[in-house]
Design a protein around this motif. Structure first.
Motif, mmCIF file in Angstrom:
data_model
loop_
_atom_site.group_PDB
_atom_site.id
_atom_site.type_symbol
_atom_site.label_atom_id
_atom_site.label_comp_id
_atom_site.label_asym_id
_atom_site.label_seq_id
_atom_site.Cartn_x
_atom_site.Cartn_y
_atom_site.Cartn_z
ATOM 1 N N GLY A 1 70.241 -58.254 -69.248
ATOM 2 C CA GLY A 1 70.974 -59.500 -69.070
ATOM 3 C C GLY A 1 72.447 -59.355 -69.352
ATOM 4 N N TYR A 2 73.135 -60.466 -69.195
ATOM 5 C CA TYR A 2 74.566 -60.548 -69.458
ATOM 6 C C TYR A 2 74.753 -61.459 -70.671
ATOM 7 C CZ TYR A 2 74.900 -58.752 -64.683
ATOM 8 O OH TYR A 2 74.752 -57.998 -63.547
ATOM 9 N N GLY A 3 75.096 -60.868 -71.806
ATOM 10 C CA GLY A 3 75.215 -61.661 -73.021
ATOM 11 C C GLY A 3 73.870 -62.270 -73.400
ATOM 12 N N THR B 1 72.250 -64.332 -71.518
ATOM 13 C CA THR B 1 71.525 -64.719 -70.305
ATOM 14 C C THR B 1 70.694 -63.562 -69.788
ATOM 15 O OG1 THR B 1 73.315 -66.239 -69.694
ATOM 16 C CG2 THR B 1 71.752 -65.639 -67.969
ATOM 17 N N SER C 1 71.170 -56.817 -59.811
ATOM 18 C CA SER C 1 71.181 -56.476 -61.239
ATOM 19 C C SER C 1 70.239 -55.314 -61.515
ATOM 20 C CB SER C 1 70.782 -57.686 -62.089
ATOM 21 O OG SER C 1 71.767 -58.696 -62.010
ATOM 22 N N ASN D 1 71.983 -52.275 -60.408
ATOM 23 C CA ASN D 1 73.056 -51.968 -61.356
ATOM 24 C C ASN D 1 72.525 -51.336 -62.639
ATOM 25 O OD1 ASN D 1 75.258 -52.742 -59.811
ATOM 26 N ND2 ASN D 1 75.195 -54.865 -60.499
ATOM 27 N N CYS D 2 71.280 -51.626 -62.995
ATOM 28 C CA CYS D 2 70.690 -50.950 -64.152
ATOM 29 C C CYS D 2 70.551 -49.452 -63.896
ATOM 30 C CB CYS D 2 69.317 -51.550 -64.467
ATOM 31 S SG CYS D 2 69.376 -53.166 -65.255
ATOM 32 N N GLU E 1 78.062 -51.620 -64.154
ATOM 33 C CA GLU E 1 78.426 -52.949 -64.620
ATOM 34 C C GLU E 1 78.434 -52.954 -66.146
ATOM 35 O OE1 GLU E 1 79.695 -56.035 -65.518
ATOM 36 O OE2 GLU E 1 79.470 -56.118 -63.321
ATOM 37 N N ASN F 1 79.054 -55.139 -68.381
ATOM 38 C CA ASN F 1 78.554 -56.322 -69.076
ATOM 39 C C ASN F 1 77.042 -56.494 -68.973
ATOM 40 O OD1 ASN F 1 81.179 -57.161 -69.881
ATOM 41 N ND2 ASN F 1 81.527 -57.983 -67.826
ATOM 42 N N LEU F 2 76.393 -55.621 -68.195
ATOM 43 C CA LEU F 2 74.947 -55.697 -68.035
ATOM 44 C C LEU F 2 74.287 -54.843 -69.108
ATOM 45 C CD1 LEU F 2 72.473 -56.639 -66.408
ATOM 46 C CD2 LEU F 2 72.780 -54.616 -64.952
ATOM 47 N N GLU F 3 73.528 -55.478 -69.978
ATOM 48 C CA GLU F 3 72.908 -54.780 -71.097
ATOM 49 C C GLU F 3 71.397 -54.711 -70.910
ATOM 50 O OE1 GLU F 3 72.367 -55.158 -75.961
ATOM 51 O OE2 GLU F 3 73.779 -56.452 -74.889
#
Length: 261
Positions: free
Chosen positions: A14-16, A18, A46, A49-50, A55, A57-59
């Motif tokens: 997620g992002y933060g 979210t 997403s 992107n993993c 990205e 900001n994508l954790e």
């Protein structure tokens, strides 16, 4: 079935605060084209992107991503870059993500193959790929600039660049979204031909299930950050199981038209 070349196992990300991916698992097998389809916001980009890890900001909070049994999430930046230089390539939806408009196309190809091919070998291989992708006058294109090309021509040059080091795995992020309908289906035909000739594995992210039906052996459907259905293409098109898949197909022309291109 043979061992998977790419495995996404129970990935949540997620992002933060979210969360956008919820315990996602998916595998791609050698010489297979697997599509990931869904509407905007479904999580398909997403997920890609993993794998790419472009990205910041994508954790990824849990799970693993394996390429040939090697966990990509444990690699340092140098190891990751080497892997993407040697074995994995990417086609982005916009050629500007791949090609620098103000640099000669030749210099970008030479940079990609540095240490692998001589400049003469690079030229000849690029010309062959251009011809396979039906780009006329390959010499002029190779020595020109990306901004001199149409959108469709630039996208085919970007595909050629991605194929220069003969990747085992090709990741495609909406590779036809910048093209008109005719050019998009032509690109799909050319990718399918290249896949059959080179035997590479492809993962194709697209919102267009009709294009996926033309190109892919299997299709995974994403909805609200989850994979809700994975089937071989013919089964998914003719006998979808999930309600969301049925909604996607209901918005398309008659099912038989998908097989006619």
């Amino acid at each position: 079935m043979s061992q998977a070349i790419l495995e996404v196992n129970n990935v949540t990300a997620g992002y933060g605060d979210t969360e956008v991916l919820h315990d996602v698992s998916l595998a791609a097998y050698p010489a297979e084209v697997i599509g990931i389809v869904g509407q905007s916001g479904s999580g398909k980009t997403s997920l890609l992107n993993c794998v790419l890890q472009l990205e910041p900001n994508l954790e990824i909070s849990s799970g693993e991503i394996l390429y040939s049994h090697q966990n990509l999430l444990t690699l340092n930046k140098k190891e990751y870059r080497r892997l993407f230089q040697d074995e994995i390539a990417v086609i982005f939806q916009n050629s500007n993500f791949t090609l620098v408009p103000t640099r000669k196309i030749s210099s970008q190809f030479y940079e990609t193959t540095r240490g692998r091919l001589t400049q003469g070998e690079t030229r000849q291989k690029a010309y062959r790929l251009f011809e396979q992708l039906e780009l006329k006058n390959p010499e002029r294109i190779f020595h020109g600039y990306p901004f001199e090309l149409s959108i469709g021509m630039a996208q085919r040059v970007a595909v050629s660049l991605a194929l220069m080091n003969d990747p085992s795995l090709l990741l495609c992020d909406e590779p036809t979204s910048a093209l008109d309908v005719k050019s998009a289906f032509e690109m799909v035909r050319q990718l399918k031909q290249l896949k059959e000739e080179k035997g590479m594995t492809m993962v194709v992210v697209t919102h267009n299930i009709a294009l996926a039906a033309q190109l892919c052996n299997r299709i995974a459907v994403m909805h609200q950050g989850c994979i809700v259905e994975v089937q071989d293409t013919k089964t998914l098109i003719e006998s979808p199981m999930h309600a969301y898949t049925k909604q996607l197909l209901a918005a398309l022309p008659k099912t038989e038209d998908l097989w006619n291109g």
